[in-house]
Design a protein around this motif. Structure first.
Motif, mmCIF file in Angstrom:
data_model
loop_
_atom_site.group_PDB
_atom_site.id
_atom_site.type_symbol
_atom_site.label_atom_id
_atom_site.label_comp_id
_atom_site.label_asym_id
_atom_site.label_seq_id
_atom_site.Cartn_x
_atom_site.Cartn_y
_atom_site.Cartn_z
ATOM 1 N N TYR A 32 0.804 -1.214 0.000
ATOM 2 C CA TYR A 32 0.000 0.000 0.000
ATOM 3 C C TYR A 32 0.843 1.273 0.000
ATOM 4 C CZ TYR A 32 -4.462 -2.347 0.720
ATOM 5 O OH TYR A 32 -5.593 -3.090 0.556
ATOM 6 N N ASN A 33 0.331 2.270 -0.708
ATOM 7 C CA ASN A 33 0.845 3.624 -0.593
ATOM 8 C C ASN A 33 0.160 4.266 0.604
ATOM 9 O OD1 ASN A 33 2.232 3.342 -3.115
ATOM 10 N ND2 ASN A 33 0.271 3.692 -4.125
ATOM 11 N N MET A 34 0.933 4.783 1.511
ATOM 12 C CA MET A 34 0.385 5.370 2.727
ATOM 13 C C MET A 34 0.528 6.887 2.707
ATOM 14 S SD MET A 34 -0.664 2.675 4.179
ATOM 15 C CE MET A 34 -1.189 3.395 5.741
ATOM 16 N N GLY A 35 -0.388 7.545 3.364
ATOM 17 C CA GLY A 35 -0.325 9.003 3.336
ATOM 18 C C GLY A 35 -0.971 9.640 4.541
ATOM 19 N N TRP A 36 -0.671 10.909 4.679
ATOM 20 C CA TRP A 36 -1.308 11.755 5.683
ATOM 21 C C TRP A 36 -1.912 12.968 4.976
ATOM 22 C CZ3 TRP A 36 -1.904 10.428 10.697
ATOM 23 C CH2 TRP A 36 -1.078 9.434 11.214
ATOM 24 N N TYR A 37 -3.147 13.249 5.334
ATOM 25 C CA TYR A 37 -3.828 14.445 4.869
ATOM 26 C C TYR A 37 -4.354 15.174 6.098
ATOM 27 C CZ TYR A 37 -3.593 12.660 0.114
ATOM 28 O OH TYR A 37 -3.133 12.215 -1.095
ATOM 29 N N ARG A 38 -4.729 16.422 5.922
ATOM 30 C CA ARG A 38 -5.291 17.159 7.041
ATOM 31 C C ARG A 38 -6.423 18.064 6.563
ATOM 32 N NH1 ARG A 38 -0.193 21.248 8.375
ATOM 33 N NH2 ARG A 38 -0.469 22.652 6.575
ATOM 34 N N GLN A 39 -7.283 18.381 7.485
ATOM 35 C CA GLN A 39 -8.383 19.281 7.184
ATOM 36 C C GLN A 39 -8.616 20.201 8.362
ATOM 37 O OE1 GLN A 39 -12.032 17.418 5.864
ATOM 38 N NE2 GLN A 39 -12.680 19.298 4.852
ATOM 39 N N ALA A 40 -8.484 21.481 8.102
ATOM 40 C CA ALA A 40 -8.749 22.495 9.112
ATOM 41 C C ALA A 40 -10.191 22.975 8.963
ATOM 42 C CB ALA A 40 -7.783 23.656 8.949
ATOM 43 N N PRO A 41 -10.771 23.522 10.027
ATOM 44 C CA PRO A 41 -12.157 24.007 9.954
ATOM 45 C C PRO A 41 -12.341 25.009 8.826
ATOM 46 C CG PRO A 41 -11.414 23.960 12.217
ATOM 47 C CD PRO A 41 -10.208 23.664 11.378
ATOM 48 N N GLY A 42 -13.346 24.768 8.001
ATOM 49 C CA GLY A 42 -13.651 25.685 6.917
ATOM 50 C C GLY A 42 -12.736 25.590 5.726
ATOM 51 N N LYS A 43 -11.827 24.623 5.731
ATOM 52 C CA LYS A 43 -10.889 24.475 4.625
ATOM 53 C C LYS A 43 -11.011 23.099 4.005
ATOM 54 C CE LYS A 43 -7.435 27.757 6.283
ATOM 55 N NZ LYS A 43 -5.979 27.975 6.567
ATOM 56 N N GLN A 44 -10.505 22.993 2.775
ATOM 57 C CA GLN A 44 -10.510 21.706 2.096
ATOM 58 C C GLN A 44 -9.402 20.810 2.650
ATOM 59 O OE1 GLN A 44 -10.217 22.538 -2.139
ATOM 60 N NE2 GLN A 44 -12.442 22.498 -2.333
ATOM 61 N N ARG A 45 -9.597 19.515 2.498
ATOM 62 C CA ARG A 45 -8.560 18.573 2.894
ATOM 63 C C ARG A 45 -7.343 18.789 2.006
ATOM 64 N NH1 ARG A 45 -10.192 12.439 4.101
ATOM 65 N NH2 ARG A 45 -11.581 13.649 5.437
ATOM 66 N N GLU A 46 -6.157 18.767 2.610
ATOM 67 C CA GLU A 46 -4.945 18.977 1.841
ATOM 68 C C GLU A 46 -3.917 17.895 2.124
ATOM 69 O OE1 GLU A 46 -2.357 22.258 2.748
ATOM 70 O OE2 GLU A 46 -2.907 22.264 4.872
ATOM 71 N N LEU A 47 -3.080 17.674 1.130
ATOM 72 C CA LEU A 47 -2.001 16.706 1.264
ATOM 73 C C LEU A 47 -0.982 17.177 2.288
ATOM 74 C CD1 LEU A 47 -0.147 14.332 0.243
ATOM 75 C CD2 LEU A 47 0.800 16.008 -1.349
ATOM 76 N N VAL A 48 -0.581 16.265 3.162
ATOM 77 C CA VAL A 48 0.545 16.534 4.056
ATOM 78 C C VAL A 48 1.768 15.784 3.554
ATOM 79 C CG1 VAL A 48 1.427 16.337 6.402
ATOM 80 C CG2 VAL A 48 -0.990 16.886 6.022
ATOM 81 N N ALA A 49 1.636 14.460 3.427
ATOM 82 C CA ALA A 49 2.779 13.663 2.964
ATOM 83 C C ALA A 49 2.298 12.296 2.523
ATOM 84 C CB ALA A 49 3.809 13.512 4.078
ATOM 85 N N THR A 50 3.041 11.703 1.597
ATOM 86 C CA THR A 50 2.769 10.340 1.174
ATOM 87 C C THR A 50 4.060 9.532 1.121
ATOM 88 O OG1 THR A 50 2.962 10.913 -1.172
ATOM 89 C CG2 THR A 50 0.752 10.977 -0.210
ATOM 90 N N PHE A 51 3.919 8.237 1.269
ATOM 91 C CA PHE A 51 5.056 7.315 1.230
ATOM 92 C C PHE A 51 4.590 6.105 0.438
ATOM 93 C CE2 PHE A 51 8.967 6.320 3.932
ATOM 94 C CZ PHE A 51 9.426 5.339 3.069
ATOM 95 N N THR A 52 5.092 5.972 -0.776
ATOM 96 C CA THR A 52 4.616 4.902 -1.637
ATOM 97 C C THR A 52 5.183 3.551 -1.230
ATOM 98 O OG1 THR A 52 6.397 5.000 -3.258
ATOM 99 C CG2 THR A 52 4.558 6.549 -3.553
ATOM 100 N N SER A 53 4.591 2.510 -1.765
ATOM 101 C CA SER A 53 5.094 1.164 -1.504
ATOM 102 C C SER A 53 6.499 0.989 -2.066
ATOM 103 C CB SER A 53 4.154 0.123 -2.106
ATOM 104 O OG SER A 53 4.046 0.306 -3.507
ATOM 105 N N GLY A 54 6.836 1.786 -3.067
ATOM 106 C CA GLY A 54 8.169 1.708 -3.668
ATOM 107 C C GLY A 54 9.210 2.543 -2.955
ATOM 108 N N GLY A 55 8.792 3.292 -1.923
ATOM 109 C CA GLY A 55 9.754 4.038 -1.122
ATOM 110 C C GLY A 55 9.880 5.511 -1.451
ATOM 111 N N THR A 56 9.016 6.016 -2.289
ATOM 112 C CA THR A 56 9.058 7.426 -2.652
ATOM 113 C C THR A 56 8.212 8.246 -1.687
ATOM 114 O OG1 THR A 56 9.340 6.874 -4.979
ATOM 115 C CG2 THR A 56 8.621 9.109 -4.479
ATOM 116 N N THR A 57 8.747 9.372 -1.256
ATOM 117 C CA THR A 57 8.004 10.277 -0.392
ATOM 118 C C THR A 57 7.677 11.573 -1.122
ATOM 119 O OG1 THR A 57 10.036 11.191 0.538
ATOM 120 C CG2 THR A 57 9.020 9.365 1.728
ATOM 121 N N ASN A 58 6.583 12.179 -0.689
ATOM 122 C CA ASN A 58 6.149 13.447 -1.268
ATOM 123 C C ASN A 58 5.515 14.271 -0.155
ATOM 124 O OD1 ASN A 58 5.558 15.289 -3.428
ATOM 125 N ND2 ASN A 58 3.421 14.654 -3.289
#
Length: 115
Positions: A32-58
């Motif tokens: 699995y590709n794993m990730g973290w997202y966040r959502q603040a009140p009144g805002k859209q969900r946004e990307l925080v970070a991802t870590f792919t099964s192949g070892g790539t981070t973003n």
């Protein structure tokens, strides 16, 4: 069904640090590709970070250089180390797991950065 359980959120002062954890069950974690997202009140969900099964981070632009995502495939766990926290980092943080068309998200953990 994939189960994701986040922990580690809380109240921290500006400039402080927190580490979030997400334990996954009922999946072959290393696929699995794993990730973290966040959502603040009144805002859209946004990307925080991802870590792919192949070892790539973003990382999202707002957290680059401050946050670090890591994973331990032996523990079915993905982590988010958050340093130099700012009030604008206040949000509910969600763990995600994706593979192919399959997408799962946890229940979220609240992070509040305030003095």
């Amino acid at each position: 069904q994939v189960q994701l359980v986040e922990s580690g959120g809380g109240l921290v002062q500006p400039g402080g640090s927190l580490t979030l954890s997400c334990v996954a069950s009922r999946i072959i974690f290393y696929y699995y590709n794993m990730g973290w997202y966040r959502q603040a009140p009144g805002k859209q969900r946004e990307l925080v970070a991802t870590f792919t099964s192949g070892g790539t981070t973003n990382y999202g632009d707002s957290v680059k250089g401050r946050f670090t995502i890591s994973r331990d495939n032996t523990k079915n766990t993905v982590y988010l180390q958050m340093n130099s926290l700012k009030p604008e980092d206040t949000a509910v943080y969600y763990c995600t797991a994706t593979v192919g068309s399959s997408y799962s998200v946890g229940q979220g953990t609240q992070v509040t950065v305030s003095s």
